[in-house]
Design a protein around this motif. Structure first.
Motif, PDB file in Angstrom:
ATOM      1  N   TRP A 258       0.837  -1.191   0.000  1.00  0.00           N
ATOM      2  CA  TRP A 258       0.000   0.000   0.000  1.00  0.00           C
ATOM      3  C   TRP A 258       0.879   1.251   0.000  1.00  0.00           C
ATOM      4  CZ3 TRP A 258      -1.093  -4.565   2.210  1.00  0.00           C
ATOM      5  CH2 TRP A 258      -2.364  -5.122   1.976  1.00  0.00           C
ATOM      6  N   LEU A 259       0.380   2.291  -0.665  1.00  0.00           N
ATOM      7  CA  LEU A 259       1.165   3.522  -0.787  1.00  0.00           C
ATOM      8  C   LEU A 259       0.284   4.726  -0.449  1.00  0.00           C
ATOM      9  CD1 LEU A 259       3.584   4.342  -3.666  1.00  0.00           C
ATOM     10  CD2 LEU A 259       1.711   5.928  -3.227  1.00  0.00           C
ATOM     11  N   SER A 260       0.876   5.709   0.179  1.00  0.00           N
ATOM     12  CA  SER A 260       0.162   6.975   0.410  1.00  0.00           C
ATOM     13  C   SER A 260       1.096   8.134   0.101  1.00  0.00           C
ATOM     14  CB  SER A 260      -0.309   7.061   1.870  1.00  0.00           C
ATOM     15  OG  SER A 260      -0.648   8.407   2.164  1.00  0.00           O
ATOM     16  N   ARG A 261       0.567   9.113  -0.675  1.00  0.00           N
ATOM     17  CA  ARG A 261       1.318  10.363  -0.849  1.00  0.00           C
ATOM     18  C   ARG A 261       0.567  11.502  -0.157  1.00  0.00           C
ATOM     19  NH1 ARG A 261       1.771   8.582  -6.038  1.00  0.00           N
ATOM     20  NH2 ARG A 261       3.818   7.793  -6.617  1.00  0.00           N
ATOM     21  N   GLY A 262      -0.268  11.112   0.806  1.00  0.00           N
ATOM     22  CA  GLY A 262      -1.169  12.034   1.498  1.00  0.00           C
ATOM     23  C   GLY A 262      -2.528  11.376   1.487  1.00  0.00           C
ATOM     24  N   GLY A 263      -3.216  11.374   2.618  1.00  0.00           N
ATOM     25  CA  GLY A 263      -4.507  10.678   2.669  1.00  0.00           C
ATOM     26  C   GLY A 263      -4.303   9.196   2.913  1.00  0.00           C
ATOM     27  N   ASP A 264      -5.398   8.452   2.673  1.00  0.00           N
ATOM     28  CA  ASP A 264      -5.358   7.023   3.011  1.00  0.00           C
ATOM     29  C   ASP A 264      -4.395   6.253   2.126  1.00  0.00           C
ATOM     30  OD1 ASP A 264      -7.263   7.504   4.890  1.00  0.00           O
ATOM     31  OD2 ASP A 264      -8.954   6.847   3.628  1.00  0.00           O
ATOM     32  N   TYR A 265      -3.986   5.125   2.657  1.00  0.00           N
ATOM     33  CA  TYR A 265      -3.204   4.194   1.853  1.00  0.00           C
ATOM     34  C   TYR A 265      -4.073   3.657   0.722  1.00  0.00           C
ATOM     35  CZ  TYR A 265       0.964   3.384   4.783  1.00  0.00           C
ATOM     36  OH  TYR A 265       2.148   3.482   5.436  1.00  0.00           O
ATOM     37  N   ARG A 266      -3.463   3.466  -0.467  1.00  0.00           N
ATOM     38  CA  ARG A 266      -4.155   2.737  -1.537  1.00  0.00           C
ATOM     39  C   ARG A 266      -3.249   1.595  -1.991  1.00  0.00           C
ATOM     40  NH1 ARG A 266      -1.797   3.838  -6.308  1.00  0.00           N
ATOM     41  NH2 ARG A 266      -0.572   5.744  -6.416  1.00  0.00           N
ATOM     42  N   GLN A 267      -3.890   0.490  -2.383  1.00  0.00           N
ATOM     43  CA  GLN A 267      -3.109  -0.700  -2.731  1.00  0.00           C
ATOM     44  C   GLN A 267      -2.443  -0.524  -4.099  1.00  0.00           C
ATOM     45  OE1 GLN A 267      -5.096  -4.393  -1.997  1.00  0.00           O
ATOM     46  NE2 GLN A 267      -3.197  -5.560  -2.171  1.00  0.00           N
ATOM     47  N   VAL A 268      -1.221  -1.011  -4.198  1.00  0.00           N
ATOM     48  CA  VAL A 268      -0.443  -0.932  -5.435  1.00  0.00           C
ATOM     49  C   VAL A 268      -0.271  -2.355  -5.962  1.00  0.00           C
ATOM     50  CG1 VAL A 268       1.853  -0.350  -6.354  1.00  0.00           C
ATOM     51  CG2 VAL A 268       0.833   1.057  -4.549  1.00  0.00           C
ATOM     52  N   PRO A 269      -0.485  -2.570  -7.270  1.00  0.00           N
ATOM     53  CA  PRO A 269      -0.292  -3.933  -7.779  1.00  0.00           C
ATOM     54  C   PRO A 269       1.175  -4.359  -7.712  1.00  0.00           C
ATOM     55  CG  PRO A 269      -1.032  -2.426  -9.534  1.00  0.00           C
ATOM     56  CD  PRO A 269      -0.887  -1.605  -8.302  1.00  0.00           C
ATOM     57  N   VAL A 270       1.392  -5.624  -7.416  1.00  0.00           N
ATOM     58  CA  VAL A 270       2.762  -6.172  -7.432  1.00  0.00           C
ATOM     59  C   VAL A 270       2.785  -7.333  -8.428  1.00  0.00           C
ATOM     60  CG1 VAL A 270       3.308  -5.540  -5.046  1.00  0.00           C
ATOM     61  CG2 VAL A 270       2.344  -7.781  -5.518  1.00  0.00           C
ATOM     62  N   ASP A 271       3.985  -7.638  -8.914  1.00  0.00           N
ATOM     63  CA  ASP A 271       4.125  -8.764  -9.852  1.00  0.00           C
ATOM     64  C   ASP A 271       3.710 -10.062  -9.170  1.00  0.00           C
ATOM     65  OD1 ASP A 271       5.149  -7.068 -11.722  1.00  0.00           O
ATOM     66  OD2 ASP A 271       7.253  -7.554 -11.291  1.00  0.00           O
ATOM     67  N   ASP A 272       3.290 -11.042  -9.992  1.00  0.00           N
ATOM     68  CA  ASP A 272       3.017 -12.368  -9.429  1.00  0.00           C
ATOM     69  C   ASP A 272       4.276 -12.898  -8.752  1.00  0.00           C
ATOM     70  OD1 ASP A 272       0.497 -12.274 -10.376  1.00  0.00           O
ATOM     71  OD2 ASP A 272       0.895 -13.465 -12.183  1.00  0.00           O
ATOM     72  N   GLN A 273       4.082 -13.576  -7.631  1.00  0.00           N
ATOM     73  CA  GLN A 273       5.234 -14.115  -6.892  1.00  0.00           C
ATOM     74  C   GLN A 273       5.765 -15.365  -7.578  1.00  0.00           C
ATOM     75  OE1 GLN A 273       6.839 -13.074  -3.662  1.00  0.00           O
ATOM     76  NE2 GLN A 273       8.274 -14.393  -4.747  1.00  0.00           N
ATOM     77  N   ARG A 274       7.010 -15.304  -8.052  1.00  0.00           N
ATOM     78  CA  ARG A 274       7.681 -16.540  -8.497  1.00  0.00           C
ATOM     79  C   ARG A 274       8.352 -17.162  -7.286  1.00  0.00           C
ATOM     80  NH1 ARG A 274      12.012 -15.991 -12.712  1.00  0.00           N
ATOM     81  NH2 ARG A 274      11.975 -18.251 -12.590  1.00  0.00           N
ATOM     82  N   ASP A 275       8.591 -18.456  -7.332  1.00  0.00           N
ATOM     83  CA  ASP A 275       9.197 -19.167  -6.203  1.00  0.00           C
ATOM     84  C   ASP A 275      10.530 -18.507  -5.815  1.00  0.00           C
ATOM     85  OD1 ASP A 275      10.506 -20.915  -4.514  1.00  0.00           O
ATOM     86  OD2 ASP A 275       9.831 -22.721  -5.565  1.00  0.00           O
ATOM     87  N   PRO A 276      10.615 -17.941  -4.596  1.00  0.00           N
ATOM     88  CA  PRO A 276      11.855 -17.253  -4.216  1.00  0.00           C
ATOM     89  C   PRO A 276      13.075 -18.180  -4.185  1.00  0.00           C
ATOM     90  CG  PRO A 276      10.320 -17.397  -2.352  1.00  0.00           C
ATOM     91  CD  PRO A 276       9.582 -17.869  -3.560  1.00  0.00           C
ATOM     92  N   PHE A 277      12.828 -19.478  -3.964  1.00  0.00           N
ATOM     93  CA  PHE A 277      13.954 -20.419  -3.922  1.00  0.00           C
ATOM     94  C   PHE A 277      14.494 -20.688  -5.331  1.00  0.00           C
ATOM     95  CE2 PHE A 277      14.303 -21.599   0.518  1.00  0.00           C
ATOM     96  CZ  PHE A 277      13.154 -21.015   1.025  1.00  0.00           C
ATOM     97  N   VAL A 278      13.624 -20.556  -6.330  1.00  0.00           N
ATOM     98  CA  VAL A 278      14.091 -20.637  -7.725  1.00  0.00           C
ATOM     99  C   VAL A 278      14.861 -19.365  -8.065  1.00  0.00           C
ATOM    100  CG1 VAL A 278      13.324 -20.598 -10.132  1.00  0.00           C
ATOM    101  CG2 VAL A 278      12.260 -22.182  -8.526  1.00  0.00           C
ATOM    102  N   LEU A 279      14.307 -18.217  -7.700  1.00  0.00           N
ATOM    103  CA  LEU A 279      14.947 -16.944  -8.044  1.00  0.00           C
ATOM    104  C   LEU A 279      16.346 -16.848  -7.444  1.00  0.00           C
ATOM    105  CD1 LEU A 279      11.865 -14.572  -7.606  1.00  0.00           C
ATOM    106  CD2 LEU A 279      12.971 -15.195  -9.754  1.00  0.00           C
ATOM    107  N   GLN A 280      16.497 -17.329  -6.203  1.00  0.00           N
ATOM    108  CA  GLN A 280      17.831 -17.217  -5.595  1.00  0.00           C
ATOM    109  C   GLN A 280      18.815 -18.193  -6.233  1.00  0.00           C
ATOM    110  OE1 GLN A 280      18.012 -17.800  -1.362  1.00  0.00           O
ATOM    111  NE2 GLN A 280      17.161 -19.855  -1.441  1.00  0.00           N
ATOM    112  N   LEU A 281      18.338 -19.374  -6.583  1.00  0.00           N
ATOM    113  CA  LEU A 281      19.226 -20.339  -7.231  1.00  0.00           C
ATOM    114  C   LEU A 281      19.606 -19.857  -8.634  1.00  0.00           C
ATOM    115  CD1 LEU A 281      20.602 -22.982  -6.539  1.00  0.00           C
ATOM    116  CD2 LEU A 281      18.560 -24.218  -7.264  1.00  0.00           C
ATOM    117  N   GLU A 282      18.652 -19.207  -9.311  1.00  0.00           N
ATOM    118  CA  GLU A 282      18.960 -18.622 -10.633  1.00  0.00           C
ATOM    119  C   GLU A 282      20.063 -17.571 -10.495  1.00  0.00           C
ATOM    120  OE1 GLU A 282      14.660 -19.050 -12.969  1.00  0.00           O
ATOM    121  OE2 GLU A 282      15.295 -17.068 -12.276  1.00  0.00           O
TER     122      GLU A 282
END
Ligand SMILES: NC(=O)c1ccc[n+]([C@@H]2O[C@H](COP(=O)([O-])OP(=O)(O)OC[C@H]3O[C@@H](n4cnc5c(N)ncnc54)[C@H](O)[C@@H]3O)[C@@H](O)[C@H]2O)c1
Length: 330
Positions: A258-282
């Motif tokens: 979530w991000l706020s530049r003033g006022g309430d937080y609004r949700q920000v899209p994030v990339d789909d989660q790839r397996d972190p154990f694959v990413l680190q081995l890569e």
């Protein structure tokens, strides 16, 4: 890619590494555990050769890469052995029990010209990566404070005994999960923790390690960071909040950002989660191919261990301490 990989330690996290090998199409050749049944079970499911002695396994199989998933007190001994036998390594976090052990590992790595990557998986979590990207883009201005909170029941019966012994684990919830938080704060803000004032508690019903910690820190960029962790019964929480001069961010792994530049937080899209154990081995494999240091090098991972050592010493002495100075007296 053609790399032959062996795993040392067939416990809880080894399963994640086994899955990562399969997903990447890397050849898992063998797995070692002093518990024969465990080694056999992991090997049966994955077509690898089981061993009870990691030295014998490394000698017989001569893998290109060793993935070390052992209790913390064994990290140094085994990493040094693997380096001397020419293996590149993915070593689970924390790198070792203290800075001296980290230095021994790094020396063996340098002398034998192998790559060492320490498994600081926070770098590979989607929300953390998005937060780092937003911060680096500069749209939120400069950080003025960051708070990382983690509550997780630590004393569940399934957790092996070594996690609760200072001698074998190096500490409790902070050594284990605090290592992730320290890494997250440093990596995310591209800074290093330079000062620490810590207060720990020891009310767990197992072992002699801390069950909670409150840590006030200062970073090399001058802004403060706070860490709250507890392993006693209660509602789980895993939240980071970063306050900057032009806005703020909050997020939880797997929960959103979530991000706020003033006022309430609004949700920000994030990339789909790839397996972190694959990413680190890569990342390790790429660093071998390109003959460069991996992102979580031994030099970097040592900074996390150094902060942890300072936390324990600060609690013991009741003083604020400069990281990398003074805590050896503890
Ligand atoms: N990156 C992450 O998200 C993450 C998650 C969990 C654990 N970890 C880290 O992974 C490491 C292992 O944690 P775990 O939860 O899998 O522990 P675990 O106790 O479940 O597994 C450790 C295994 O090592 C074996 N072992 C002990 N001594 C041995 C020896 N001399 N030779 C061979 N095998 C031996 C044990 O029998 C056990 O099976 C720790 O460093 C921990 O902090 C990281």
């Amino acid at each position: 890619m053609g790399y032959r990989v062996a795993i040392i330690g067939a416990g809880a996290v080894a399963q994640r590494h086994l899955e990562a090998l399969t997903k990447m199409g890397l050849q898992g050749v063998a797995i070692a555990d002093i518990d024969q049944d465990r080694a056999q079970q992991a090997a049966t499911g994955s077509g690898m050769n089981p061993y009870t002695d990691y030295r014998e396994m490394i000698g017989m199989e001569q893998p290109d890469i060793a993935v070390i998933t052992l209790p913390h007190f064994l990290h140094k001994e085994v990493a040094v052995w693997c380096a001397r036998h020419g293996c590149h390594m993915l070593l689970e976090k924390p790198m070792a029990l203290n800075r001296e052990e980290c230095d021994e590992i790094s020396q063996a790595v340098a002398e034998n010209q192998v790559k060492l990557m320490v498994g600081h998986t926070q770098h590979y979590l989607a929300e953390n990566r998005k937060a780092k990207e937003i911060l680096a883009a500069g749209e939120l201005g400069d950080p003025v404070m960051i708070q990382d909170t983690r509550h997780l029941y630590y004393y569940h019966r399934d957790r092996p005994d070594w996690f609760f012994e200072k001698k074998r684990a190096g500490g409790g919830i902070l050594m284990n999960l605090g290592a992730h938080s320290i890494d997250k704060i440093q990596w995310l803000t591209d800074s290093r923790i330079t000062k620490v004032k810590a207060s720990l508690s020891f009310h767990g019903d197992r072992g002699d390690v801390e069950g909670s910690g409150t840590v006030f820190m200062e970073t090399s960029k001058g802004f403060p960071a706070t860490l709250f962790q507890s392993g006693y019964p209660g509602a789980p929480k895993n939240e980071t909040e970063l306050i900057c001069t032009k806005g703020m961010l909050k997020w939880g792994a797997g929960e959103g950002l979530w991000l706020s530049r003033g006022g309430d937080y609004r949700q920000v899209p994030v990339d789909d989660q790839r397996d972190p154990f694959v990413l680190q081995l890569e990342e390790l494999v790429t660093s071998i191919q390109e003959d460069r240091e991996p992102e979580c090098s031994g030099e970097y991972a040592r900074t996390v261990v150094s902060v942890l050592e300072t936390i324990y010493c600060s609690h013991k002495t009741g003083r604020e301490l400069v990281v990398g100075r003074g805590e050896t007296s503890c």
